[in-house]
Design an enzyme around this catalytic site. Structure first.
Site, PDB file in Angstrom:
ATOM      1  N   SER A  39      55.672  13.145  37.124  1.00  0.00           N
ATOM      2  CA  SER A  39      56.222  12.245  38.232  1.00  0.00           C
ATOM      3  C   SER A  39      57.738  11.683  37.597  1.00  0.00           C
ATOM      4  CB  SER A  39      55.561  11.238  38.792  1.00  0.00           C
ATOM      5  OG  SER A  39      55.348  10.194  38.093  1.00  0.00           O
ATOM      6  N   LYS A  82      57.068   4.424  36.807  1.00  0.00           N
ATOM      7  CA  LYS A  82      58.066   4.720  37.542  1.00  0.00           C
ATOM      8  C   LYS A  82      59.322   3.986  37.320  1.00  0.00           C
ATOM      9  CE  LYS A  82      54.976   6.927  39.899  1.00  0.00           C
ATOM     10  NZ  LYS A  82      54.804   8.216  40.041  1.00  0.00           N
TER      11      LYS A  82
END
Length: 178
Positions: A39, A82
């Site tokens: 990701s 993230k």
């Protein structure tokens, strides 16, 4: 006999001090973590070993583009990594595959692929006083604030920011938060 007891006591005290110092460092200063999944590619890759800086946010607020680590709400001992995109008080929306902050397109140079699924950000999301909107750099292969199982991240959920990549050795160094 007295010398052996004194030597043994010295070693026990040394071991206790080392364990206590290690605990304090891991709890309050830094922690090793491993990236699992794609990701955050191309910034971070699966298998990268990182040191997470757990002390910075005690002295300053998180900034846009910081790469942060936070616990996944639905699975113990699972952490997500993230990038912060939206800050408290801002309105975030994804329109035609682009991220907008307060109605203006976000100028970024990673995660340049057109976002296929805006998720919850298809509609404007106004962040509260302690809320952050996070996205993975690999926008079309990331569970992030667009998904209901991740959602908005609160300040107290932020474990810290990615600081140093320690593995693989050929990529050793401080991680750039741009």
């Amino acid at each position: 006999m007295k010398g052996i007891v004194k030597e043994l006591f010295g070693w026990i005290v040394f071991i206790v001090v080392v364990v206590a110092a290690s605990y304090l460092i891991v709890t309050f200063v830094g922690q090793r973590t491993e990236v699992s999944g794609s990701s955050m590619e191309t910034t971070l890759s699966s298998g990268d070993q990182l040191i997470v800086d757990k002390i910075s946010y005690r002295f300053r607020d998180p900034k846009r583009y910081d790469i942060v680590v936070f616990p996944y709400r639905y699975e113990e001992n699972t952490y997500y990594i993230k990038r912060i995109i939206g800050l408290p008080g801002e309105t975030v929306q994804i329109v035609d595959g682009m991220v907008y902050i307060n109605g203006s397109p976000l100028n970024e140079h990673y995660g340049n692929e057109v976002i296929e699924d805006p998720g919850s950000a298809a509609e404007p999301i106004t962040l509260g006083d302690d809320e952050y909107f996070v996205l993975g750099d690999n926008r079309n292969n990331s569970q992030d604030s667009r998904a209901s199982n991740v959602g908005l991240i609160h300040r107290d959920e932020l474990l810290g920011r990615a600081w140093v990549r320690i593995w693989p050795l050929d990529q050793f160094g401080v991680i750039k938060h741009e």
